[in-house]
Motif scaffolding. Structure first.
Motif, PDB file in Angstrom:
ATOM      1  N   ARG A 102       0.831  -1.200   0.000  1.00 44.34           N
ATOM      2  CA  ARG A 102       0.000   0.000   0.000  1.00 44.34           C
ATOM      3  C   ARG A 102       0.872   1.260   0.000  1.00 44.34           C
ATOM      4  O   ARG A 102       0.577   2.242  -0.697  1.00 44.34           O
ATOM      5  N   ALA A 103       1.931   1.223   0.804  1.00 42.38           N
ATOM      6  CA  ALA A 103       2.828   2.373   0.879  1.00 42.38           C
ATOM      7  C   ALA A 103       3.509   2.624  -0.463  1.00 42.38           C
ATOM      8  O   ALA A 103       3.695   3.774  -0.879  1.00 42.38           O
ATOM      9  N   GLN A 104       3.879   1.551  -1.165  1.00 42.79           N
ATOM     10  CA  GLN A 104       4.513   1.692  -2.478  1.00 42.79           C
ATOM     11  C   GLN A 104       3.560   2.314  -3.486  1.00 42.79           C
ATOM     12  O   GLN A 104       3.943   3.179  -4.283  1.00 42.79           O
ATOM     13  N   ILE A 105       2.302   1.900  -3.453  1.00 42.68           N
ATOM     14  CA  ILE A 105       1.302   2.467  -4.370  1.00 42.68           C
ATOM     15  C   ILE A 105       1.101   3.952  -4.094  1.00 42.68           C
ATOM     16  O   ILE A 105       1.069   4.785  -5.006  1.00 42.68           O
ATOM     17  N   LEU A 106       0.991   4.308  -2.810  1.00 46.61           N
ATOM     18  CA  LEU A 106       0.776   5.713  -2.449  1.00 46.61           C
ATOM     19  C   LEU A 106       1.982   6.577  -2.810  1.00 46.61           C
ATOM     20  O   LEU A 106       1.826   7.687  -3.313  1.00 46.61           O
ATOM     21  N   SER A 107       3.166   6.068  -2.507  1.00 50.54           N
ATOM     22  CA  SER A 107       4.366   6.856  -2.787  1.00 50.54           C
ATOM     23  C   SER A 107       4.569   7.058  -4.289  1.00 50.54           C
ATOM     24  O   SER A 107       4.957   8.137  -4.738  1.00 50.54           O
ATOM     25  N   GLN A 108       4.301   6.035  -5.087  1.00 50.48           N
ATOM     26  CA  GLN A 108       4.420   6.162  -6.540  1.00 50.48           C
ATOM     27  C   GLN A 108       3.398   7.148  -7.087  1.00 50.48           C
ATOM     28  O   GLN A 108       3.705   7.949  -7.982  1.00 50.48           O
ATOM     29  N   SER A 109       2.190   7.088  -6.548  1.00 49.35           N
ATOM     30  CA  SER A 109       1.147   8.006  -7.001  1.00 49.35           C
ATOM     31  C   SER A 109       1.485   9.449  -6.650  1.00 49.35           C
ATOM     32  O   SER A 109       1.100  10.378  -7.365  1.00 49.35           O
ATOM     33  N   ALA A 110       2.189   9.646  -5.530  1.00 52.23           N
ATOM     34  CA  ALA A 110       2.546  10.991  -5.080  1.00 52.23           C
ATOM     35  C   ALA A 110       3.928  11.425  -5.576  1.00 52.23           C
ATOM     36  O   ALA A 110       4.403  12.508  -5.214  1.00 52.23           O
ATOM     37  N   ASN A 111       4.576  10.587  -6.377  1.00 58.04           N
ATOM     38  CA  ASN A 111       5.903  10.903  -6.922  1.00 58.04           C
ATOM     39  C   ASN A 111       6.930  11.186  -5.821  1.00 58.04           C
ATOM     40  O   ASN A 111       7.689  12.152  -5.891  1.00 58.04           O
ATOM     41  N   VAL A 112       6.913  10.348  -4.798  1.00 57.30           N
ATOM     42  CA  VAL A 112       7.911  10.450  -3.736  1.00 57.30           C
ATOM     43  C   VAL A 112       8.604   9.104  -3.588  1.00 57.30           C
ATOM     44  O   VAL A 112       8.078   8.064  -4.005  1.00 57.30           O
TER      45      VAL A 112
END
Length: 224
Positions: free
Chosen positions: A162-172
């Protein structure tokens, strides 16, 4: 001197704020299906009458008959737990209202059945002895704690995904773990059926039970 102290406090507060902004907090869930190999239930015995000594005699007699029946089907005494005994007044209604007719003496017997194929015979035998109620049916698995540990590992894996999906979506950029909290805690699954359904069944059908775990993980993040 006071000005320097004030500037130091402002600097500390700013650092804390930045550190919190460079985090991502996610929840993870894990579940493992397991086939139960034990059945737990509670038998309630009651005796009503005016003489407590007679009530106790009958209660002890029926309790021993149940123990003998369980031993006949190879239920170990360690899997038979005699719980609290209660004595309460027994009231009946007549033309003058409620009148005490005697006492109610009751006992609970908690049974852990490991031979599931003996379920029908044991339940029938207990009812014939005179049990007033059978309740609290719950399937469990002997390796349930190990299954919870597996579910816990899956929950951590789910949190990372989940963290990987969120971070990729936020470009971080997703960094390392700052903290992990176990929100669920191990506990046996709750009963998933009613006594009436169990009593009416023609045979045991343990199926599967689900062991769940829930975690909260905080990751460090940074800009790409």
């Amino acid at each position: 001197m006071k000005l320097s102290y004030l500037l130091l406090l402002v600097g500390l507060c700013s650092t804390s704020l930045v550190a919190q902004e460079n985090q991502i907090r996610v929840s993870g869930k894990g579940a493992v299906a397991v086939k139960p190999d034990q059945l737990q239930f509670t038998v309630l015995l009651e005796e009503k009458g005016p003489v407590t000594s007679k009530l106790n005699e009958n209660l002890e007699k029926n309790s021993q008959l149940i123990v003998n029946l369980l031993n006949k089907y190879h239920v170990d005494n360690n899997d038979i737990q005699s719980l609290r005994v209660q004595l309460n007044p027994w009231f009946e209604r007549n033309d003058d209202g409620m009148k005490q007719s005697g006492f109610i003496l009751s006992r609970q017997i908690r049974i852990n059945l490991r031979q599931l194929e003996q379920y029908d015979k044991i339940i029938d035998g207990i009812l014939k002895i005179g049990a007033n109620r059978i309740e609290g049916f719950q399937y469990i698995a002997s390796n349930q704690r190990d299954m919870y540990d597996r579910a816990l590992a899956l929950a951590v894996k789910d949190a990372k995904q989940r963290a990987q999906i969120l971070s990729q979506s936020a470009n971080v950029k997703l960094g390392g773990v700052i903290s992990i909290n176990e929100n669920s805690g191990y506990s046996a699954p709750q009963p998933m059926f009613k006594m009436s359904a169990m009593a009416e069944s023609s045979g045991y059908q343990p199926g599967q039970i689900e062991v769940n775990a829930d975690v909260e993980v905080v990751f460090r993040i940074g800009s790409d």
